[in-house]
Design a protein around this motif. Structure first.
Motif, PDB file in Angstrom:
ATOM      1  N   THR A 254       1.524  -1.002   0.010  1.00 41.49           N
ATOM      2  CA  THR A 254       0.121  -0.286  -0.090  1.00 41.49           C
ATOM      3  C   THR A 254       0.740   1.523   0.301  1.00 41.49           C
ATOM      4  O   THR A 254       0.787   1.795  -0.888  1.00 41.49           O
ATOM      5  CB  THR A 254      -0.384  -0.036   1.390  1.00 41.49           C
ATOM      6  N   THR A 255       1.766   1.633   1.489  1.00 43.46           N
ATOM      7  CA  THR A 255       2.750   2.625   0.841  1.00 43.46           C
ATOM      8  C   THR A 255       3.546   2.647   0.496  1.00 43.46           C
ATOM      9  O   THR A 255       4.009   4.109   1.003  1.00 43.46           O
ATOM     10  CB  THR A 255       1.728   3.418   2.427  1.00 43.46           C
ATOM     11  N   ARG A 256       4.543   1.732   1.054  1.00 42.60           N
ATOM     12  CA  ARG A 256       5.727   1.543   0.958  1.00 42.60           C
ATOM     13  C   ARG A 256       6.493   2.289   1.844  1.00 42.60           C
ATOM     14  O   ARG A 256       7.487   3.116   1.497  1.00 42.60           O
ATOM     15  CB  ARG A 256       6.284   1.855  -1.060  1.00 42.60           C
ATOM     16  N   GLY A 257       5.901   2.264   3.253  1.00 43.39           N
ATOM     17  CA  GLY A 257       6.420   3.294   4.546  1.00 43.39           C
ATOM     18  C   GLY A 257       6.447   4.389   4.099  1.00 43.39           C
ATOM     19  O   GLY A 257       6.744   5.048   5.108  1.00 43.39           O
ATOM     20  N   GLY A 258       5.175   5.055   3.602  1.00 42.93           N
ATOM     21  CA  GLY A 258       4.913   6.597   3.120  1.00 42.93           C
ATOM     22  C   GLY A 258       3.608   6.918   4.332  1.00 42.93           C
ATOM     23  O   GLY A 258       3.086   5.600   4.662  1.00 42.93           O
ATOM     24  N   PRO A 259       3.757   8.443   3.940  1.00 44.13           N
ATOM     25  CA  PRO A 259       3.523   9.292   3.280  1.00 44.13           C
ATOM     26  C   PRO A 259       5.089   9.591   4.780  1.00 44.13           C
ATOM     27  O   PRO A 259       5.003   9.550   5.547  1.00 44.13           O
ATOM     28  CB  PRO A 259       2.622  10.203   3.135  1.00 44.13           C
ATOM     29  N   LEU A 260       6.082   9.867   4.085  1.00 43.58           N
ATOM     30  CA  LEU A 260       7.435  10.648   5.102  1.00 43.58           C
ATOM     31  C   LEU A 260       7.267  10.069   5.329  1.00 43.58           C
ATOM     32  O   LEU A 260       7.621   9.404   6.993  1.00 43.58           O
ATOM     33  CB  LEU A 260       6.842  12.347   5.516  1.00 43.58           C
ATOM     34  N   ASP A 261       7.562   8.506   5.802  1.00 47.48           N
ATOM     35  CA  ASP A 261       7.886   7.384   6.455  1.00 47.48           C
ATOM     36  C   ASP A 261       6.734   7.432   7.394  1.00 47.48           C
ATOM     37  O   ASP A 261       7.422   6.175   8.572  1.00 47.48           O
ATOM     38  CB  ASP A 261       9.371   7.326   6.565  1.00 47.48           C
ATOM     39  N   ALA A 262       5.801   7.302   7.508  1.00 44.66           N
ATOM     40  CA  ALA A 262       4.906   7.311   8.687  1.00 44.66           C
ATOM     41  C   ALA A 262       4.498   6.238   8.636  1.00 44.66           C
ATOM     42  O   ALA A 262       4.010   5.596   9.980  1.00 44.66           O
ATOM     43  CB  ALA A 262       3.708   8.042   8.207  1.00 44.66           C
ATOM     44  N   THR A 263       4.467   5.201   7.883  1.00 45.86           N
ATOM     45  CA  THR A 263       4.098   3.663   8.260  1.00 45.86           C
ATOM     46  C   THR A 263       5.349   2.825   8.360  1.00 45.86           C
ATOM     47  O   THR A 263       5.308   1.484   7.593  1.00 45.86           O
ATOM     48  CB  THR A 263       3.155   3.664   6.913  1.00 45.86           C
ATOM     49  N   GLN A 264       6.576   3.240   7.502  1.00 44.86           N
ATOM     50  CA  GLN A 264       8.077   2.333   8.104  1.00 44.86           C
ATOM     51  C   GLN A 264       7.775   1.631   9.060  1.00 44.86           C
ATOM     52  O   GLN A 264       8.394   1.953  10.363  1.00 44.86           O
ATOM     53  CB  GLN A 264       9.037   3.438   7.240  1.00 44.86           C
TER      54      GLN A 264
END
Length: 312
Positions: A254-264
């Motif tokens: 889904t997010t690939r860790g984004g936005p701005l690494d918020a889901t990393q």
């Protein structure tokens, strides 16, 4: 024939009949290992060897091409001063705090609702379990379809209701909540099945006796049913915690860790280190640090729950 001769013949006959047994036992053991050996080779090749190789790499620096260079425990020292790792750990902890209690409560609620003899109950139970077997790619596509800020179904419903639309997957404050919701959609089925099996294992005579004593439905659940679900709740909580700490596939889809690494998350950060930045040594150190932390937490929780069960 004398008594001595008779005993001697019986002894010889007994020993002669028992002689093939050790050979038969050896043959059966070899046959059993022959059936198990292919699976052991596959499991060992996919888990044991990579685990040992990752442990060796955690004390080295290697980009996958040049010869590895030993650095001692420097990779583990770098863990304490890595801000990206700290952020990934914080996001993983936030997801765990949101996901684990919600999955336990939702699974318990669905299990109680499905623990009834009603029409089409088999269909309802199957429908609840279907999301659990769905692939991460399918769940990721569904997440994008529902929560896309531009064309997502949820924002379209908010638009029709004249409510403010949300950023969802593109908002750093909401993206992890969306990931948690979609994880619950798939993982709550597991807790539902476990709780449903535990509920069906409770003797019906105990519940009937409580009702005959005047207990209502709420009292029966909290005073009779819930105390017998303690061990199951502990298992589900530990298992879901391990699943939460290892979150990767849904973030990747889904997010690939984004936005701005918020889901990393930590596991996604390990993947970035190893397969994007080619820092296999440091990535292995992060992976083993996560392994040891998870192992310690699991042991502590298990021991605590066992002591609580022995001393109610």
């Amino acid at each position: 024939m004398t008594t001595v001769d008779l005993r001697e013949s019986q002894r010889r006959g007994t020993s002669g009949a028992a002689a093939p047994r050790p050979r038969r036992a050896v043959g059966e053991a070899l046959a059993g290992w022959g059936f198990v050996a292919p699976a052991l080779i596959v499991v060992g090749g996919l888990t044991l060897f990579p685990g040992i190789w990752a442990l060796v790499l955690s004390f080295r620096t290697w980009d996958g091409f040049s010869p590895p260079r030993g650095v001692g425990i420097q990779n583990y020292r770098d863990l304490a001063v890595d801000p990206a790792l700290g952020g990934a750990a914080l996001h993983t902890a936030l997801y765990t705090v949101l996901f684990v209690p919600a999955s336990v409560l939702l699974g318990l609620f669905l299990a109680v609702a499905l623990n009834r003899r009603i029409r089409f109950i088999g269909l309802y139970r199957t429908a609840v379990f279907v999301p659990f077997v769905a692939s991460a790619a399918a769940t990721g596509i569904l997440t994008t379809y529902l929560f896309s800020p531009q064309f997502g179904l949820v924002n379209n419903v908010l638009r029709v209701l004249h409510l403010p639309q949300q950023g969802w997957l593109e908002d750093g404050h909401q993206a992890m909540v969306v990931i948690t919701i979609m994880s619950l959609w798939g993982q709550a089925a597991f807790t539902t099945v476990i709780y449903l099996a535990a509920l069906q294992d409770i003797p019906g005579d105990t519940i009937e006796a409580a009702r005959m004593d005047g207990a209502n439905s709420r009292q029966v659940f909290w005073r009779v049913v819930w105390p017998q679900l303690g061990a199951v709740t502990s298992f589900v909580a530990v298992y879901q915690t391990l699943e939460a700490v290892q979150l990767f596939d849904l973030v990747y889809a889904t997010t690939r860790g984004g936005p701005l690494d918020a889901t990393q998350t930590i596991v996604y950060y390990v993947w970035q280190l190893a397969f994007q930045r080619l820092q296999f040594g440091y990535g292995s150190a992060v992976a083993y640090a996560l392994f040891f932390v998870t192992l310690v937490v699991t042991i502590v929780v298990t021991i605590t729950q066992r002591r609580a069960g022995r001393n109610p």
